[in-house]
Design a protein around this motif. Structure first.
Motif, PDB file in Angstrom:
ATOM      1  N   UNK A 195       0.824  -1.215   0.000  1.00 41.88           N
ATOM      2  CA  UNK A 195       0.000   0.000   0.000  1.00 41.88           C
ATOM      3  C   UNK A 195       0.852   1.256   0.000  1.00 41.88           C
TER       4      UNK A 195
ATOM      5  N   UNK B 203       0.227   5.785   0.821  1.00 40.03           N
ATOM      6  CA  UNK B 203      -0.634   6.735   1.528  1.00 40.03           C
ATOM      7  C   UNK B 203      -0.995   7.886   0.599  1.00 40.03           C
TER       8      UNK B 203
ATOM      9  N   UNK C  73       0.750  -3.008  10.564  1.00 41.69           N
ATOM     10  CA  UNK C  73       1.816  -2.017  10.372  1.00 41.69           C
ATOM     11  C   UNK C  73       1.436  -0.694  11.004  1.00 41.69           C
ATOM     12  N   UNK C  74       0.236  -0.203  10.667  1.00 42.08           N
ATOM     13  CA  UNK C  74      -0.196   1.076  11.224  1.00 42.08           C
ATOM     14  C   UNK C  74      -1.618   0.976  11.761  1.00 42.08           C
TER      15      UNK C  74
ATOM     16  N   UNK D 264       0.297  16.600  17.576  1.00 41.98           N
ATOM     17  CA  UNK D 264       0.452  15.144  17.676  1.00 41.98           C
ATOM     18  C   UNK D 264      -0.925  14.473  17.754  1.00 41.98           C
TER      19      UNK D 264
ATOM     20  N   UNK E  13       5.069  10.397   2.719  1.00 40.21           N
ATOM     21  CA  UNK E  13       4.105  10.642   3.791  1.00 40.21           C
ATOM     22  C   UNK E  13       4.287   9.614   4.893  1.00 40.21           C
TER      23      UNK E  13
ATOM     24  N   UNK F 247       2.071   8.329   8.431  1.00 41.87           N
ATOM     25  CA  UNK F 247       0.763   8.514   9.079  1.00 41.87           C
ATOM     26  C   UNK F 247       0.948   9.094  10.481  1.00 41.87           C
ATOM     27  N   UNK F 248      -0.032   9.858  10.942  1.00 40.64           N
ATOM     28  CA  UNK F 248       0.066  10.440  12.293  1.00 40.64           C
ATOM     29  C   UNK F 248      -0.055   9.365  13.376  1.00 40.64           C
ATOM     30  N   UNK F 249      -0.528   8.186  12.998  1.00 39.30           N
ATOM     31  CA  UNK F 249      -0.532   7.060  13.939  1.00 39.30           C
ATOM     32  C   UNK F 249       0.890   6.603  14.280  1.00 39.30           C
TER      33      UNK F 249
ATOM     34  N   UNK G  86       8.579   0.174  18.665  1.00 38.92           N
ATOM     35  CA  UNK G  86       8.289  -1.249  18.455  1.00 38.92           C
ATOM     36  C   UNK G  86       8.468  -1.579  16.983  1.00 38.92           C
TER      37      UNK G  86
ATOM     38  N   UNK H  44      13.732  -3.010   4.812  1.00 37.40           N
ATOM     39  CA  UNK H  44      12.489  -2.996   4.046  1.00 37.40           C
ATOM     40  C   UNK H  44      12.521  -1.865   3.011  1.00 37.40           C
TER      41      UNK H  44
ATOM     42  N   UNK I  70       7.184   3.709  -0.291  1.00 32.15           N
ATOM     43  CA  UNK I  70       7.954   3.742   0.951  1.00 32.15           C
ATOM     44  C   UNK I  70       7.061   3.673   2.184  1.00 32.15           C
ATOM     45  N   UNK I  71       5.753   3.777   2.018  1.00 39.22           N
ATOM     46  CA  UNK I  71       4.841   4.059   3.134  1.00 39.22           C
ATOM     47  C   UNK I  71       5.019   3.096   4.313  1.00 39.22           C
ATOM     48  N   UNK I  72       5.032   1.801   4.051  1.00 39.67           N
ATOM     49  CA  UNK I  72       5.122   0.847   5.159  1.00 39.67           C
ATOM     50  C   UNK I  72       6.474   0.946   5.863  1.00 39.67           C
TER      51      UNK I  72
ATOM     52  N   UNK J 183       6.266   3.859   8.102  1.00 38.14           N
ATOM     53  CA  UNK J 183       4.992   4.218   8.713  1.00 38.14           C
ATOM     54  C   UNK J 183       4.503   3.348   9.851  1.00 38.14           C
ATOM     55  N   UNK J 184       5.329   2.431  10.353  1.00 41.64           N
ATOM     56  CA  UNK J 184       4.881   1.598  11.484  1.00 41.64           C
ATOM     57  C   UNK J 184       4.502   2.480  12.678  1.00 41.64           C
ATOM     58  N   UNK J 185       3.543   2.007  13.458  1.00 40.60           N
ATOM     59  CA  UNK J 185       3.240   2.637  14.740  1.00 40.60           C
ATOM     60  C   UNK J 185       4.551   2.826  15.510  1.00 40.60           C
TER      61      UNK J 185
END
Ligand SMILES: [Mg+2]
Ligand SMILES: [Mg+2]
Ligand SMILES: [Mg+2]
Lengths: 217, 217
Positions: free
Chosen positions: A38, A40, A172-173, B8, B40, B42-44, B54, B101, B112-114, B117-119
């Motif tokens: 995926x 974003x 992942x998120x 945040x 991008x 994610x804000x998560x 983690x 990755x 590149x997102x994943x 973009x992990x929590x």
């Protein structure tokens, strides 16, 4: 109105799955993926139905009609068994793509964000509450440019079905209420111009009922 | 508290610039870009200072200490002359990256997102109001792993300065109050483990004052 029903205004992210229909993966010369992937899109790219797609000169626009899943509650590491409980409803979207720019960044190993993320690059229908949808894996979706069919597909042909997509992304998120998950486009993607009329429809295949419509200039 | 000061919680996107310091571009074997590019997050992925990064087994974490710009009002197609008027303040961030990755997706032309973009992949300091910062292009930033310096840089060495970054991003996607713009990392990126102690600092180079601190496990 809940955050989910007003996701265009209040949602925080759009997670868009790539190559989730075999015929579409092949038409762009890509391998069929072994697991979902995926990118974003920013929520600033939403364009409510009736609006106009804009793009800088030199950008080649492609249309990608897709079923969107609107997330109804926050979660991470969601199992496939639990996944449908996180769905508040659906929407019909065009995942507009600056294809020449995307082809260039793919070659160079650069991010997809800009090529997918211009303002107006996510035309979006009204929210469809899940109660109106008998089976999200049995929907027809179509897209016309100036009245001519360009894409006709069925969500029955997704490579990875909705519970698997929710499981994968949320591993992942975290997903949040109002997030949109775009589930990939069927075959038939192609160019359109900013002065073309683009229209899309989402149909319940078991009843023939129109669930959502979307138009943009 | 304004949306900017509580970015945040209330911000919608994180736009992260790649390769904005010459020495960093070179250390990963990349060309120095001719114009800015971004991805991008994610804000998560935000992790307030004091938290723990983690990652799934098999992920190789890299740290990238960066100055963040917190946007104070909505705008698109913002000129360089007007850009600083859209800045509400600053924050110090670690743009944590799943480097193995990311290297793999770069090779394959995938998003590149994943990998970004992990929590927990965006550890972030408190908000620093712009009034506390005499010159955002004269700040020192550093990162230590288990008490040893790994990155030390100065924002004076950005390839593209803040007004140019705001102009570039806002020519593609509207910026909204509470958005965060990560401005790239200086040289010295490298691996860390989830059981390492990572600490970062942001210093006003003209006064020596500590503007922000950030720690995570
Ligand atoms: Mg798509
Ligand atoms: Mg524009
Ligand atoms: Mg970075």
């Amino acid at each position: 109105m809940s955050i989910a029903a007003s996701f265009v205004r209040h949602g925080k992210k759009i997670v868009a799955i790539g190559r989730n229909y075999v015929d579409h993966a092949k038409e762009l010369g890509n391998a069929v993926p072994k697991e979902p992937f995926f990118f974003l899109k920013p929520t600033t790219s939403y364009l409510p139905s009736g609006g106009f797609v804009e793009a800088p000169r030199g950008i080649n626009l492609h249309h990608e009609v897709e079923l969107g899943i609107v997330i109804g509650k926050n979660g991470r590491d969601i199992s496939q068994d639990d996944a449908m409980g996180y769905v508040a409803g659906y929407a019909l979207a065009n995942d507009v793509t600056a294809r020449n720019m995307q082809n260039e960044v793919k070659k160079r190993g650069l991010p997809w964000a800009a090529s997918k993320g211009f303002d107006t690059f996510t035309p979006i229908s009204d929210f469809v509450p899940k109660e109106q949808v008998s089976d999200p894996h049995n929907l027809h979706l179509w897209l016309k440019v100036n009245g001519e069919f360009r894409q006709r597909g069925t969500t029955a042909e997704m490579i990875f079905r909705i519970p698997r997509l929710i499981e994968h992304v949320s591993s992942i998120m975290a997903l949040e209420e109002g997030d949109l998950l775009l589930t990939g486009t069927p075959a038939g993607v192609g160019p359109f111009n900013i002065d073309d009329d683009v229209s899309c429809g989402l149909i319940d295949a078991s009843t023939g009922q129109i669930l959502a419509e979307l138009q943009h200039g």
